[in-house]
Design an enzyme around this catalytic site. Structure first.
Site, PDB file in Angstrom:
ATOM      1  N   LYS A  82       0.842  -1.197   0.000  1.00  0.00           N
ATOM      2  CA  LYS A  82       0.000   0.000   0.000  1.00  0.00           C
ATOM      3  C   LYS A  82       0.877   1.247   0.000  1.00  0.00           C
ATOM      4  O   LYS A  82       1.914   1.276   0.687  1.00  0.00           O
ATOM      5  CB  LYS A  82      -0.895  -0.036   1.248  1.00  0.00           C
ATOM      6  CG  LYS A  82      -1.965   1.047   1.318  1.00  0.00           C
ATOM      7  CD  LYS A  82      -2.836   0.873   2.568  1.00  0.00           C
ATOM      8  CE  LYS A  82      -3.969   1.867   2.669  1.00  0.00           C
ATOM      9  NZ  LYS A  82      -4.806   1.650   3.878  1.00  0.00           N
ATOM     10  N   SER A 157      -9.779   1.536   2.913  1.00  0.00           N
ATOM     11  CA  SER A 157      -8.962   2.374   2.070  1.00  0.00           C
ATOM     12  C   SER A 157      -7.900   1.607   1.283  1.00  0.00           C
ATOM     13  O   SER A 157      -7.352   2.137   0.319  1.00  0.00           O
ATOM     14  CB  SER A 157      -8.258   3.435   2.911  1.00  0.00           C
ATOM     15  OG  SER A 157      -7.367   2.843   3.823  1.00  0.00           O
ATOM     16  N   SER A 181      -9.824  -0.942   7.041  1.00  0.00           N
ATOM     17  CA  SER A 181      -9.304  -0.728   5.693  1.00  0.00           C
ATOM     18  C   SER A 181      -8.649  -1.915   5.027  1.00  0.00           C
ATOM     19  O   SER A 181      -8.328  -1.838   3.842  1.00  0.00           O
ATOM     20  CB  SER A 181      -8.302   0.416   5.703  1.00  0.00           C
ATOM     21  OG  SER A 181      -8.991   1.617   5.588  1.00  0.00           O
TER      22      SER A 181
HETATM   23  N1  GLN Z   1     -13.056   3.641   6.482  1.00  0.00           N
HETATM   24  C1  GLN Z   1     -12.449   4.090   7.690  1.00  0.00           C
HETATM   25  C2  GLN Z   1     -12.104   5.557   7.564  1.00  0.00           C
HETATM   26  O1  GLN Z   1     -12.482   6.136   6.608  1.00  0.00           O
HETATM   27  C3  GLN Z   1     -11.255   3.250   8.034  1.00  0.00           C
HETATM   28  C4  GLN Z   1     -10.047   3.633   7.273  1.00  0.00           C
HETATM   29  C5  GLN Z   1      -8.852   2.792   7.625  1.00  0.00           C
HETATM   30  O2  GLN Z   1      -8.956   1.743   8.262  1.00  0.00           O
HETATM   31  N2  GLN Z   1      -7.705   3.302   7.250  1.00  0.00           N
HETATM   32  O3  GLN Z   1     -11.484   6.133   8.388  1.00  0.00           O
END
Ligand code: GLN
Length: 486
Positions: A82, A157, A181
């Site tokens: 990532k 994400s 994410s």
């Molecule tokens: N969807 C969550 C957010 O928008 C989690 C994101 C993540 O785990 N990096 O913060």
């Protein structure tokens, strides 16, 4: 022989050592597949063909010299990373204009571990900007498509890493999981996503989002592949003060389905209320019925603070983000937009460098921490977090693992939630509570729903129960079968 791109990570080092194929041939197979198909998916922000082939060549040179690969658990394994994990000499953007041209002078701890284990890093994957989002649509560069249906999101994400594993552009991938994410995109793309216990894996070189929640997490096409990657990157690192010194043990995958007999599986009713897609409800229910037939006992539970997780997380995570992202001020890192005086330079840099979601979170987080409000908002969220964590402690006094849906829905259409932040935040309803509690959790595919899209079941264990949780997940995977590639 089947295509090299279907080779499992766990068998790769010994097959290369046995001369069945070379690391270079494997690497080229993934590079070719990526070159041919990623333009329609958008999993990668950067493909590093040169670096990947050089790493593969060094594995092949060892074999040619007659050296053993035994000390290299990821010898030749093709990994995607990532793009919020620092890679020395390779652009690391966090999918933000702020870092569009940033080339780190160092490797993240986990990236160093990958290299030391003989992995071949094929490239850097797309994400929501600074990992803030649930659909990869907040990337400043482009959205990633779901390989099962390109009009839909792969989740986020870490959507790029999930799509890369699902589309077989790599064997395994690293992501970061702050509130879901890795687990949520794994569920939406039909792969395995594992979030270890908070503190299990060093975050040195992971660009910080919400430091009390951030965990480096692993994707694989199978539980064993994700576990292999976990073992390679987990363990103590003095450069991350939250990283614990505990030995990383190897999970026992020999028992398979038989290991499920007598297992106490908690089913918290709060996760099965309104808002679940029929595909998710049916997929998870069928998986639980199958577990019961194998002799697991299903225990009805209540975890009363579950519904507060979204509000709690969306105070704490933005608060921490507003502090962590203060460093992007045009002085030390990344982009700088010149202005007549210093404050103007800060303002212009942050105005142009950050996208809308990141700005929204910085504003919310700054407000939550501001004088006169911080106890009422931030302090209260901290106290609710304790209650959510306590729900887990109490549940684990009765059961070995907890099972829930990973995502309330299957993959949604690109664009469907971009103008409605609350709808987007609901995607995290099932993954946020384990993040707030710091406990390990894994998403395993249950199969395809009537929609033809993948569904995932989330299994959650007590802190530092990785070895047990992975073995249970492996049993569940053996029972349910794999969904295969799109
Ligand atoms: N969807 C969550 C957010 O928008 C989690 C994101 C993540 O785990 N990096 O913060």
């Amino acid at each position: 022989m089947a295509a090299l791109t279907s080779v499992e990570a766990v068998t790769t080092p010994r097959r290369i050592a046995a001369g069945e194929f070379t690391a270079t041939a494997l690497c080229r197979a993934f590079l070719d597949r990526t070159a041919a198909n990623d333009p329609g998916i958008g999993a990668f922000l950067t493909v590093d063909a040169e670096g990947a082939l050089a790493a593969a060549a060094s594995i092949d040179a060892r074999v040619a010299r007659g050296e053993s690969l035994d000390a290299l658990p990821l010898a030749g394994v093709v990994v995607a990373v990532k793009d919020n994990l620092a890679t020395r000499g390779l652009r690391t953007t966090c999918a933000s204009k702020m870092l569009a041209d940033y080339i780190p002078p160092y490797d993240a701890h986990v990236v160093g571990r990958l290299r030391a284990a003989g992995a071949v890093i094929i490239g850097k994957t797309n994400l929501d900007e600074f990992a803030m989002g649930s659909s990869t649509e907040n990337s400043a560069f482009f959205s990633t498509c779901n390989p099962w249906d390109r009009t839909r999101t792969p989740g986020g994400s870490s959507g790029g890493s999930a799509a890369a594993v699902a589309a077989r552009f790599c064997q395994v991938a690293l992501g970061s999981d702050t509130g879901g994410s890795v687990r949520q995109p794994a569920a939406l793309t039909g792969v395995v996503g594992f979030k270890p216990t908070y503190g299990r894996v060093s975050r040195y070189g992971l660009v910080a989002f919400a430091s009390s929640l951030d965990v480096v997490a692993q994707f694989g096409a199978t539980v064993a592949d994700a576990a292999l990657l976990f073992e390679a990157v987990a363990g103590a690192d003095p450069r991350d003060a939250t990283c614990v010194e505990r030995p990383v043990e190897r999970p026992d995958f020999t028992r398979g389905v038989a290991g499920l007999r007598g297992l106490r599986v908690g089913i918290p009713r709060e996760y099965f209320r309104d808002g679940l897609d029929a595909d998710v409800r049916e997929g998870v229910r069928a998986a639980l019925d199958a577990l019961a037939r194998e002799g697991a006992s299903l225990v009805d539970l209540s975890m009363p603070h579950t519904a507060a997780a979204i509000a709690t997380y969306y105070v704490l995570a933005p608060a921490e983000a507003s502090s962590n992202l203060a460093r992007f001020d045009g002085v030390r890192f990344g982009r700088r937009v010149e202005a007549a005086e210093l404050l103007g330079m800060y303002g212009a840099t942050r105005e142009r460098g950050f996208g809308a979601e990141v700005k929204q979170r910085i504003l919310l987080g700054t407000f939550a921490l501001s004088a006169g409000y911080s106890d009422a908002i931030y302090g209260k969220a901290q106290r609710v977090r304790t209650l959510i964590a306590r729900d887990f402690t109490e549940a684990f006094a009765q059961v070995d693992v907890i099972a829930t849906p990973t995502s309330p829905t299957v993959a949604f259409k690109l664009g469907a939630r971009t103008t409605d932040p609350l709808a987007m935040y609901l995607a995290d309803a099932c993954t946020l509570p384990p993040s707030l509690a710091g406990v390990p959790a894994i998403s395993v595919p249950t199969g395809l729903g009537r929609s033809g899209l993948p569904v995932g079941i989330q299994l959650v264990g007590p802190v530092f129960s990785e070895v047990r949780l992975l073995a249970v997940a492996h049993g569940v995977e053996s029972l349910l079968g794999r969904v295969g590639a799109p």
